[in-house]
Design a protein around this motif. Structure first.
Motif, PDB file in Angstrom:
ATOM      1  N   PHE A  85       0.831  -1.198   0.000  1.00 16.09           N
ATOM      2  CA  PHE A  85       0.000   0.000   0.000  1.00 16.09           C
ATOM      3  C   PHE A  85       0.870   1.255   0.000  1.00 16.09           C
ATOM      4  N   ASN A  86       0.539   2.184  -0.881  1.00 12.82           N
ATOM      5  CA  ASN A  86       1.274   3.433  -1.008  1.00 12.82           C
ATOM      6  C   ASN A  86       0.354   4.615  -0.728  1.00 12.82           C
ATOM      7  N   LEU A  87       0.861   5.549   0.058  1.00 14.25           N
ATOM      8  CA  LEU A  87       0.084   6.728   0.400  1.00 14.25           C
ATOM      9  C   LEU A  87       0.012   7.663  -0.799  1.00 14.25           C
ATOM     10  N   HIS A  88      -1.206   8.125  -1.131  1.00 12.63           N
ATOM     11  CA  HIS A  88      -1.379   9.057  -2.239  1.00 12.63           C
ATOM     12  C   HIS A  88      -1.090  10.463  -1.728  1.00 12.63           C
ATOM     13  N   LYS A  89       0.113  10.936  -2.022  1.00  6.95           N
ATOM     14  CA  LYS A  89       0.595  12.191  -1.444  1.00  6.95           C
ATOM     15  C   LYS A  89      -0.262  13.407  -1.815  1.00  6.95           C
ATOM     16  N   PRO A  90      -0.693  13.583  -3.078  1.00  5.54           N
ATOM     17  CA  PRO A  90      -1.516  14.763  -3.389  1.00  5.54           C
ATOM     18  C   PRO A  90      -2.805  14.823  -2.572  1.00  5.54           C
ATOM     19  N   SER A  91      -3.415  13.652  -2.304  1.00  2.66           N
ATOM     20  CA  SER A  91      -4.639  13.633  -1.507  1.00  2.66           C
ATOM     21  C   SER A  91      -4.358  14.038  -0.065  1.00  2.66           C
ATOM     22  N   LEU A  92      -3.241  13.534   0.472  1.00  3.02           N
ATOM     23  CA  LEU A  92      -2.874  13.905   1.834  1.00  3.02           C
ATOM     24  C   LEU A  92      -2.600  15.407   1.924  1.00  3.02           C
ATOM     25  N   MET A  93      -1.897  15.950   0.957  1.00  6.18           N
ATOM     26  CA  MET A  93      -1.548  17.368   0.997  1.00  6.18           C
ATOM     27  C   MET A  93      -2.780  18.271   0.939  1.00  6.18           C
ATOM     28  N   SER A  94      -3.824  17.846   0.262  1.00  5.73           N
ATOM     29  CA  SER A  94      -5.025  18.679   0.126  1.00  5.73           C
ATOM     30  C   SER A  94      -6.102  18.357   1.169  1.00  5.73           C
ATOM     31  N   MET A  95      -5.910  17.285   1.942  1.00  7.83           N
ATOM     32  CA  MET A  95      -6.901  16.859   2.946  1.00  7.83           C
ATOM     33  C   MET A  95      -7.063  17.917   4.040  1.00  7.83           C
ATOM     34  N   LYS A  96      -8.302  18.237   4.379  1.00  8.28           N
ATOM     35  CA  LYS A  96      -8.579  19.191   5.441  1.00  8.28           C
ATOM     36  C   LYS A  96      -8.524  18.493   6.805  1.00  8.28           C
ATOM     37  N   PHE A  97      -7.932  19.163   7.779  1.00  7.79           N
ATOM     38  CA  PHE A  97      -7.905  18.631   9.143  1.00  7.79           C
ATOM     39  C   PHE A  97      -8.006  19.792  10.135  1.00  7.79           C
ATOM     40  N   SER A  98      -8.297  19.460  11.381  1.00 10.36           N
ATOM     41  CA  SER A  98      -8.554  20.460  12.414  1.00 10.36           C
ATOM     42  C   SER A  98      -7.330  20.697  13.286  1.00 10.36           C
ATOM     43  N   LEU A  99      -7.116  21.960  13.631  1.00  5.79           N
ATOM     44  CA  LEU A  99      -6.011  22.346  14.507  1.00  5.79           C
ATOM     45  C   LEU A  99      -6.528  23.131  15.705  1.00  5.79           C
ATOM     46  N   PRO A 100      -6.022  22.837  16.905  1.00  5.94           N
ATOM     47  CA  PRO A 100      -6.313  23.711  18.047  1.00  5.94           C
ATOM     48  C   PRO A 100      -5.518  25.008  17.921  1.00  5.94           C
ATOM     49  N   ALA A 101      -5.830  25.973  18.755  1.00  5.23           N
ATOM     50  CA  ALA A 101      -5.103  27.242  18.745  1.00  5.23           C
ATOM     51  C   ALA A 101      -3.616  26.989  18.987  1.00  5.23           C
ATOM     52  N   LYS A 102      -2.776  27.857  18.439  1.00 10.19           N
ATOM     53  CA  LYS A 102      -1.340  27.659  18.534  1.00 10.19           C
ATOM     54  C   LYS A 102      -0.878  27.566  19.985  1.00 10.19           C
ATOM     55  N   GLU A 103      -1.433  28.374  20.868  1.00 11.70           N
ATOM     56  CA  GLU A 103      -1.013  28.329  22.276  1.00 11.70           C
ATOM     57  C   GLU A 103      -1.281  26.959  22.880  1.00 11.70           C
TER      58      GLU A 103
END
Length: 207
Positions: A150-168
């Motif tokens: 199995f190989n990770l599809h890099k373009p899909s990973l790069m464009s995938m949306k994910f959630s981030l907490p505040a920087k602090e």
């Protein structure tokens, strides 16, 4: 460590939705190398080093010959590194952040890196912990393509949306988990010393 990481992430308010394309730029690992090139030369981060760790420092490197004028990508402090290939989709896309100080460091060809500059939204060292959460792992598993390998599809990973907490909060989580990791390492070293001492004393009993 993993359960603490999960708990800390789950208790935080999510402030941002983003993607790697928005916060960084990707680069590939070593190219054009043969067996004869390895075992000497410049340090590079191995596949196993990325697979087994969340934070990588300046140890467990292998070496590769880099010739004059050879065009290879270098790993920089704070870069997020991913494995590209695995035997199961669940093991695809394991990741770690490089936090060492090497001036000339390269990356295994079965991995790729993302350079993420620090900004008002992102604390790059935290990304190694974020990408190991079950939340993030569930999101990237569908991008593992293949049948026997199995190989990770890099373009899909790069464009995938994910959630981030505040920087602090990213900084707080990183610092907390680093303190715990150091505590565990210290306790393991103490245990190892006690074990060696016990074994030495036991040998003296039977002399």
């Amino acid at each position: 460590m993993s359960s603490i990481n999960e708990t800390l992430y789950a208790t935080l308010t999510i402030n941002y939705k983003t993607s790697f394309n928005e916060i960084g730029c990707d680069y590939g690992g070593l190219t054009g190398k043969s067996v004869e090139d390895f075992g000497k030369g410049k340090p590079f981060i191995t596949y196993l080093n990325v697979y087994q760790n969340q934070i990588i420092t300046d140890y467990n490197f292998d070496y590769v010959e880099i010739r004059d004028r050879e065009n290879q990508n270098k790993v920089r402090k704070g870069d997020l590194l991913f494995t590209l290939s695995s035997e199961t989709p669940e093991e695809a896309g394991y990741s770690a952040v490089y936090m060492g100080d090497a001036k000339e460091l390269y990356l295994n060809s079965f991995c790729f890196g993302i350079h993420i500059p620090e900004s008002e939204m992102v604390y790059p060292p935290y990304m190694g912990y974020l990408t190991s959460t079950s939340y993030f792992r569930r999101k990237i598993i569908p991008y593992a393509q293949g049948s026997t390998r199995f190989n990770l599809h890099k373009p899909s990973l790069m464009s995938m949306k994910f959630s981030l907490p505040a920087k602090e909060n990213q900084i707080k989580i990183f610092n907390t988990l680093q303190l715990i990791a150091k505590k565990i390492s210290t306790e393991q070293e103490i245990l190892s010393n006690f074990t060696q001492q016990r074994n030495y004393l036991l040998t003296k009993l039977f002399i």
